[in-house]
Design a protein around this motif. Structure first.
Motif, PDB file in Angstrom:
ATOM      1  N   VAL A   1       2.804   2.994   2.935  1.00  0.00           N
ATOM      2  CA  VAL A   1       1.856   3.172   4.036  1.00  0.00           C
ATOM      3  C   VAL A   1       1.921   1.920   4.891  1.00  0.00           C
ATOM      4  O   VAL A   1       1.749   0.809   4.388  1.00  0.00           O
TER       5      VAL A   1
ATOM      6  N   GLU B   1      -4.539   6.615  -2.339  1.00  0.00           N
ATOM      7  CA  GLU B   1      -3.899   5.588  -1.537  1.00  0.00           C
ATOM      8  C   GLU B   1      -4.437   4.252  -1.985  1.00  0.00           C
ATOM      9  O   GLU B   1      -5.635   4.103  -2.208  1.00  0.00           O
TER      10      GLU B   1
ATOM     11  N   THR C   1       0.842  -1.189   0.000  1.00  0.00           N
ATOM     12  CA  THR C   1       0.000   0.000   0.000  1.00  0.00           C
ATOM     13  C   THR C   1       0.882   1.246   0.000  1.00  0.00           C
ATOM     14  O   THR C   1       1.850   1.330   0.762  1.00  0.00           O
TER      15      THR C   1
ATOM     16  N   ALA D   1       0.823   5.784  -0.629  1.00  0.00           N
ATOM     17  CA  ALA D   1       0.080   7.034  -0.739  1.00  0.00           C
ATOM     18  C   ALA D   1       0.817   7.904  -1.747  1.00  0.00           C
ATOM     19  O   ALA D   1       2.044   8.026  -1.683  1.00  0.00           O
TER      20      ALA D   1
END
Length: 161
Positions: free
Chosen positions: A142, A113, A97, A99
């Motif tokens: 993230v 995101e 993940t 952003a």
């Protein structure tokens, strides 16, 4: 060399020195009077490696003086939410993940995101959206907290004697 920014001069100076020590320069930032250099190693960096990197960087900066004026040097790990600046950074974190903040002139939502699906030489795909590297203003990984597995608590009874 005077046409280069301070951060680029510092990066160009310390990157080969740290590479010989097995340490990667992740980022160089100048925030006012603070010069921050983020470093990492395959498998993660520990305090001893950060200390060694600090000595190498400090010695090189003292010898070559690429930063005008007084400053405070900070050498640290990039942390769990590390910046992504180069194609190699993005490629390393495919499947995680991230952003992303796009440049102001890029059409669509500026902040997104999601999972970094692909990263090639020209750009990335994040949460289904294709972006060229020059459209990205900032990006970082993230840290996703995984919920703790809920197990049954063992009840214990005190024995009365």
């Amino acid at each position: 060399m005077s046409d280069l920014s301070v951060t680029q001069r510092v990066h160009d100076l310390v990157e080969p020195l740290l590479a010989r020590a097995g340490v990667e320069v992740v980022d160089v930032e100048q925030l006012g009077a603070i010069l921050r250099i983020s470093v990492d190693k395959p498998g993660g960096i520990d305090l001893d490696a950060v200390s060694e990197a600090t000595l190498i960087v400090s010695d090189a900066l003292d010898r070559h003086d690429p930063v005008p004026g007084r400053y405070t040097l900070e050498v640290s790990s990039p942390g769990v939410e590390r910046p992504l600046r180069t194609p190699a950074h993005f490629q390393r974190f495919v499947g995680t993940t991230v952003a992303v903040k796009t440049r102001a002139d890029v059409e669509g939502e500026r902040r997104l995101e999601g999972v970094l699906e692909t990263a090639g030489d020209e750009g990335v795909v994040v949460a289904g959206r294709r972006l060229a590297y020059d459209e990205i203003e900032k990006a970082r990984t993230v840290f996703v907290w995984e919920p703790a597995e809920r197990g049954k608590r063992q009840k214990t009874k005190a024995k009365v004697r």
